[in-house]
Write a protein that holds these residues in place. Structure first.
Motif, PDB file in Angstrom:
ATOM      1  N   TYR A 244      46.311  47.166  38.014  1.00 42.39           N
ATOM      2  CA  TYR A 244      45.663  47.630  36.775  1.00 42.39           C
ATOM      3  C   TYR A 244      44.293  48.202  37.110  1.00 42.39           C
ATOM      4  O   TYR A 244      43.279  47.546  36.874  1.00 42.39           O
ATOM      5  CB  TYR A 244      45.494  46.459  35.798  1.00 42.39           C
ATOM      6  CG  TYR A 244      46.767  45.715  35.490  1.00 42.39           C
ATOM      7  CD1 TYR A 244      47.641  46.162  34.494  1.00 42.39           C
ATOM      8  CD2 TYR A 244      47.090  44.556  36.180  1.00 42.39           C
ATOM      9  CE1 TYR A 244      48.814  45.480  34.212  1.00 42.39           C
ATOM     10  CE2 TYR A 244      48.269  43.864  35.902  1.00 42.39           C
ATOM     11  CZ  TYR A 244      49.121  44.336  34.914  1.00 42.39           C
ATOM     12  OH  TYR A 244      50.274  43.649  34.639  1.00 42.39           O
ATOM     13  N   MET A 247      39.882  48.575  35.031  1.00 41.96           N
ATOM     14  CA  MET A 247      39.806  47.784  33.792  1.00 41.96           C
ATOM     15  C   MET A 247      38.780  46.664  33.956  1.00 41.96           C
ATOM     16  O   MET A 247      38.463  46.263  35.064  1.00 41.96           O
ATOM     17  CB  MET A 247      41.179  47.170  33.476  1.00 41.96           C
ATOM     18  CG  MET A 247      42.245  48.224  33.230  1.00 41.96           C
ATOM     19  SD  MET A 247      43.822  47.496  32.761  1.00 41.96           S
ATOM     20  CE  MET A 247      44.923  48.880  33.090  1.00 41.96           C
ATOM     21  N   ASN A 248      38.307  46.196  32.789  1.00 43.58           N
ATOM     22  CA  ASN A 248      37.374  45.062  32.825  1.00 43.58           C
ATOM     23  C   ASN A 248      38.149  43.778  32.634  1.00 43.58           C
ATOM     24  O   ASN A 248      39.070  43.716  31.821  1.00 43.58           O
ATOM     25  CB  ASN A 248      36.343  45.188  31.696  1.00 43.58           C
ATOM     26  CG  ASN A 248      35.377  46.314  31.962  1.00 43.58           C
ATOM     27  OD1 ASN A 248      34.977  46.528  33.104  1.00 43.58           O
ATOM     28  ND2 ASN A 248      35.027  47.062  30.924  1.00 43.58           N
ATOM     29  N   TRP A 249      37.723  42.755  33.322  1.00 44.83           N
ATOM     30  CA  TRP A 249      38.440  41.477  33.240  1.00 44.83           C
ATOM     31  C   TRP A 249      37.524  40.381  32.768  1.00 44.83           C
ATOM     32  O   TRP A 249      37.811  39.239  32.806  1.00 44.83           O
ATOM     33  CB  TRP A 249      39.066  41.135  34.597  1.00 44.83           C
ATOM     34  CG  TRP A 249      40.032  42.198  34.977  1.00 44.83           C
ATOM     35  CD1 TRP A 249      39.813  43.247  35.826  1.00 44.83           C
ATOM     36  CD2 TRP A 249      41.380  42.367  34.493  1.00 44.83           C
ATOM     37  NE1 TRP A 249      40.921  44.038  35.899  1.00 44.83           N
ATOM     38  CE2 TRP A 249      41.899  43.531  35.095  1.00 44.83           C
ATOM     39  CE3 TRP A 249      42.184  41.647  33.598  1.00 44.83           C
ATOM     40  CZ2 TRP A 249      43.199  43.990  34.831  1.00 44.83           C
ATOM     41  CZ3 TRP A 249      43.467  42.102  33.346  1.00 44.83           C
ATOM     42  CH2 TRP A 249      43.962  43.262  33.961  1.00 44.83           C
TER      43      TRP A 249
END
Lengths: 249, 344
Positions: A244, A247-249
């Protein structure tokens, strides 16, 4: 990439990969107490890794983050030594790998505290207490396993014998390291090689273990040439970031 | 001096001692009833029962069962979350997850210690777990298949656990109550952390939001089951209420959990997978659909998706660690013997 950045990686990648290896053990230790202690060491190493990478990310600029450095490099760009990527074959290997690394790690950051680079010195100062605990923990366990039962002695000896060939690489200097040492910022790891083998040999002897006489060593990790284990470590480590992206997690 | 010592060591003295203990042990029914009345009155006054205090055998056994089940749940609970430590998506998340799983090991440790004060060893408790005799929370028999499951566990599983556990901070058995104060503090931190993982996913890409929704879909019903069987089916409730091991019934706790969680799901923009879920103005609570109790009992009886994997992970860790524990023991004995030699 500048030399200081590369220098930071040679230190931080060791901590990252060892933390990752120790993380595999969480919940599977031989006792609750050792489980907690090993997770603790993993956490300490991860904390140190983050400090180094945050500093490295600042050096690179371009909005790079600690996670870009941790997760988005190809295998050849990881500069950890081969010792830390060795598998958790059994608890003797976990302890052996830890001890052989901890003695080195302690000597390194003890000296790194005096670096004129304020960031490096601060990270080292913060880490020294932690690493001194790691060394005590792993050293005590080498003694327990070495001087415990016949079976534990055999297993501890097996681990030390197998891991010994990776110790010499700890004192190998890459070109970038040589430059940073020349600038007076980095630590010349080769300077404490003798001291290292002396300390390790004394403890192994106390633990009724035989100091290996093997003079054939393997190196490559610090130049990005790893053992076959590394690809699998990275496959897990990078799984989310690769599957992915962005993206920010 | 010598005479006294040799007398004390003589079999005669030991025999006398045993008889004495036996005499003490065999109390008349009236004496026991008296003690029980005093005991129950202490609990009613909210006094704490401490390990050395007299307690009815049933109280001891019930507490060993409940506290050890709780400890086992913490230890087994390390496995589904530990499953994501090496794959956590960022360094910050990796560190937080490591710390969380470590907290659970810590909870296990002090719960086992609280249990040991009731006269049972940790090894015996492990034996009960490994042989399948002891139970642990069934929720941990579900798999963690995506990163969002780590968020969902924190938010829902820890959320339900807190609802179960907060009342235990005031339970009658001192060591358990004190352990629970610390456990609850840490659990509530874990819950916030889990919710924050969900929030980040829900504010992320479509893919991340779908991952969060999928996790909620899979963890919602098992989380409701964590509050235990319906009151009609619950065998321990009445006695447990008296001893303050329980303050509210399973169904009340479940309602509380649902009422608290639905608005949180709304904030996330996620849909709770229950078509019958709706706000009831009259009762002031959410109505909700039928729980699949068949699934609940299937998992409790050992046939859930991961029961076998969880047990074998624990049993393997224990068996593979035997030589390590033996070595530590042998080493400690050697050191002790050396110390004695030096002293002489």
């Amino acid at each position: 990439m500048n030399n200081l950045y590369k220098y930071l990686l040679t230190i931080a990648d060791n901590s990252l990969i060892l933390a990752q290896r120790l993380g595999e053990l969480c919940g599977h230790g031989p006792s609750l107490e050792t489980d907690i202690a090993i997770t603790n060491i993993s956490l300490d190493l991860l904390g140190q890794t983050r400090s180094y990478y945050q500093y490295a990310a600042k050096l690179v600029g371009e909005n790079k983050t600690e996670d870009d450095i941790a997760f988005l490099r190809i295998e050849r760009d990881y500069k950890n030594c081969l010792l830390v990527e060795q598998p958790n074959t059994h608890f003797g290997f976990v302890i052996g790998r830890q001890y052989l690394f901890d003695v080195y790690h302690y000597m390194l950051i003890e000296k790194l505290q005096n670096s004129p680079d304020e960031n490096l010195a601060a990270i080292a100062k913060k880490g020294i207490k932690e690493v001194s605990y790691h060394k005590r923990f792993s050293g005590d366990w080498v003694k327990r396993l070495g001087d415990g039962t016949e079976e534990s002695n055999k297993k501890m000896q097996e681990a030390i014998d197998d891991l010994w060939r990776y110790t010499n690489e700890l004192f190998y200097l890459t070109e970038a390291e040589k430059e940073v040492v020349k600038e007076g910022i980095g630590v010349d790891v080769s300077s404490f090689k003798e001291e290292y083998y002396k300390e390790v040999s004394e403890l192994l002897t106390e633990a009724t273990l035989t100091v290996p006489e093997n003079k054939y060593f393997t190196k490559g990790g610090k130049e990005g040439v790893h053992t076959e284990h590394m690809g699998y470590i990275l496959a897990e480590l990078q799984y989310m970031q690769r599957t992915y992206p962005n993206m920010n997690w | 001096m010598y005479d006294e010592l040799s007398y004390k060591l003589s079999t005669f003295y030991i025999a006398e001692l045993i008889v004495g203990i036996k005499k003490k042990d065999i109390m008349s029914e009236k004496e026991v009833k008296n003690l029980e009345e005093i005991f129950e009155a202490r609990i009613a006054r909210d006094e704490k029962i401490e390990p050395k205090d007299w307690m009815p055998e049933k109280y001891r056994k019930t507490h060993i069962r409940q506290i050890s089940q709780h400890a086992h749940s913490e230890i087994i609970g390390m496995l589904p979350e530990g499953n994501w430590i090496t794959r956590a998506p960022s360094l910050r998340r990796k560190a937080a997850l490591l710390a969380k799983v470590q907290d659970e090991a810590g909870h296990g440790l002090y719960l086992y210690s609280a249990c040991e004060t009731l006269g049972v060893s940790r090894d015996e408790l492990y034996d009960q777990l490994h042989s399948g005799k002891a139970k642990y929370s069934s929720i941990f028999n579900y798999p963690t298949i995506t990163w969002a499951d780590i968020g969902a566990i924190g938010w829902l599983v820890d959320g339900a656990a807190i609802i179960n556990q907060v009342p235990l901070c005031n339970t009658s058995f001192g060591p358990y109550a004190r352990a629970m104060v610390r456990v609850c503090k840490e659990e509530s931190f874990h819950q916030r952390q889990g919710y924050e993982i969900m929030l980040t996913l829900c504010r992320g890409t479509e893919e991340q939001k779908a991952m969060a929704q999928d996790a909620l879909n899979r963890w919602w019903w098992p989380s409701l089951m964590m509050l235990g069987p319906t009151d009609a089916e619950s065998v321990h409730t009445e006695q447990s209420m008296k001893w303050k091991l329980k303050r509210k019934s399973n169904d009340e706790l479940r309602q509380q959990f649902i009422d608290q969680t639905v608005p949180q799901a709304d904030i996330l923009g996620l849909t709770i997978p229950d078509p019958d879920l709706k706000w009831n103005e009259e009762t002031g609570h959410y109505d909700f659909g039928e729980i699949d109790w068949e699934e609940f009992w299937q998992v409790v009886k050992g046939h859930g998706p991961c029961n076998k994997e969880r047990m074998s992970a624990r049993v393997n860790a224990w068996n593979n660690g035997e030589w390590v524990r033996d070595a530590a023991m042998a080493y400690a004995e050697k050191k002790e013997a050396n110390k004695l030699k030096e002293a002489i």
